[in-house]
Scaffold this active site. Structure first.
Site, mmCIF file in Angstrom:
data_model
loop_
_atom_site.group_PDB
_atom_site.id
_atom_site.type_symbol
_atom_site.label_atom_id
_atom_site.label_comp_id
_atom_site.label_asym_id
_atom_site.label_seq_id
_atom_site.Cartn_x
_atom_site.Cartn_y
_atom_site.Cartn_z
ATOM 1 N N ASP A 36 0.813 -1.206 0.000
ATOM 2 C CA ASP A 36 0.000 0.000 0.000
ATOM 3 C C ASP A 36 0.848 1.259 0.000
ATOM 4 O O ASP A 36 0.578 2.202 -0.737
ATOM 5 C CB ASP A 36 -0.980 -0.005 1.194
ATOM 6 N N ASP A 84 7.043 4.089 3.493
ATOM 7 C CA ASP A 84 7.209 5.195 4.429
ATOM 8 C C ASP A 84 8.703 5.284 4.765
ATOM 9 O O ASP A 84 9.465 5.879 4.023
ATOM 10 C CB ASP A 84 6.311 4.904 5.638
ATOM 11 N N LYS A 106 5.734 8.014 0.527
ATOM 12 C CA LYS A 106 6.057 9.188 1.351
ATOM 13 C C LYS A 106 7.564 9.375 1.273
ATOM 14 O O LYS A 106 8.306 8.940 2.153
ATOM 15 C CB LYS A 106 5.668 8.925 2.812
ATOM 16 N N PHE A 109 -0.277 11.191 7.821
ATOM 17 C CA PHE A 109 -0.801 9.845 8.033
ATOM 18 C C PHE A 109 -2.107 9.723 7.256
ATOM 19 O O PHE A 109 -2.979 10.583 7.335
ATOM 20 C CB PHE A 109 -1.035 9.573 9.520
ATOM 21 N N VAL A 110 -2.215 8.643 6.483
ATOM 22 C CA VAL A 110 -3.401 8.466 5.633
ATOM 23 C C VAL A 110 -4.085 7.135 5.910
ATOM 24 O O VAL A 110 -3.465 6.188 6.399
ATOM 25 C CB VAL A 110 -3.032 8.564 4.134
ATOM 26 N N ASP A 126 -4.870 1.487 7.207
ATOM 27 C CA ASP A 126 -5.675 1.533 8.422
ATOM 28 C C ASP A 126 -5.091 2.454 9.479
ATOM 29 O O ASP A 126 -3.913 2.797 9.468
ATOM 30 C CB ASP A 126 -5.787 0.135 9.032
ATOM 31 N N ARG A 141 -9.800 0.688 6.458
ATOM 32 C CA ARG A 141 -9.226 0.046 5.255
ATOM 33 C C ARG A 141 -10.253 -0.009 4.128
ATOM 34 O O ARG A 141 -9.904 -0.098 2.959
ATOM 35 C CB ARG A 141 -8.812 -1.396 5.566
#
Ligand code: IMP
Ligand code: MG
Length: 176
Positions: free
Chosen positions: A100, A103, A131, A152-153, A159, A165
């Site tokens: 997904d 980071d 990111k 933060f997404v 989630d 989700r």
């Protein structure tokens, strides 16, 4: 304190669909006739894998693994282990890891290292969201859906504490 809730839409459902179609064309072009193993990282990659695989009109096998990093919270700790392994042998296969989001990069770097040890023909990576500003370890991402800022997404697989989700879009999280 109220629980954090989804905020504004960062990537809309239609934008995701259009980008997934583009990624599908790029991956199809790159792999051509070669038989591929799509490796989805549970649980966040579920919607992305489900959509991406249907944008790939090529021979492929789908499998999943689960990576867990020690510690909890909204950042990854740097130590990653396989909480559930693949069910197919990837030796001599072309592998595309699908996640997904990247980071810090620790999760994908560790997964790539782990799968490369199994002597596949190739290992590439594909993420919906990148990111870039948060990277702690260098890892090549071969296919990126969207580069996003350091927020933060949630949604489309991502989630917060197991929630959100199922949103069809990617949203910010308000109240953390
Ligand atoms: P990394 O190891 O720091 O690259 O983190 C990767 C994992 O952290 C992702 O697969 C997600 O599970 C989680 N993660 C990182 N950023 C977010 C976010 O903004 N929302 C939800 N999960 C995130
Ligand atoms: Mg994840």
């Amino acid at each position: 304190m109220p629980a954090p809730r989804p905020g504004y839409v960062l990537v809309a459902e239609k934008e995701i669909a259009a980008r997934v179609a583009e990624l599908g064309r790029a991956i199809t072009r790159d792999y051509g006739e070669t038989n591929l193993v799509l490796v989805g990282v549970l649980q966040g990659a579920i919607p992305f894998v489900a959509d991406l695989m249907r944008a790939l009109p090529i021979d492929l096998t789908v499998d999943f693994l689960r990576a867990s990093s020690y510690g909890s919270g909204t950042t990854s700790s740097g130590t990653v282990h396989l909480a559930a392994d693949l069910s197919v042998d990837i030796a001599d296969r072309h592998v595309l890891i699908v996640d997904d989001i990247v980071d810090t990069g620790h999760t994908l770097a560790a997964l790539k290292r782990e799968l490369e040890a199994r002597r596949p023909r190739s290992v590439r990576t594909c993420v919906l969201l990148d990111k870039t500003g948060r990277r702690e370890i260098e890892v090549t991402i071969d296919y990126v859906g969207f580069t996003i800022p350091n927020v933060f997404v949630v949604g489309y697989g991502l989630d917060y504490d197991g929630l959100y989700r199922n949103l069809p879009h990617v949203a910010t999280l308000e109240g953390i």
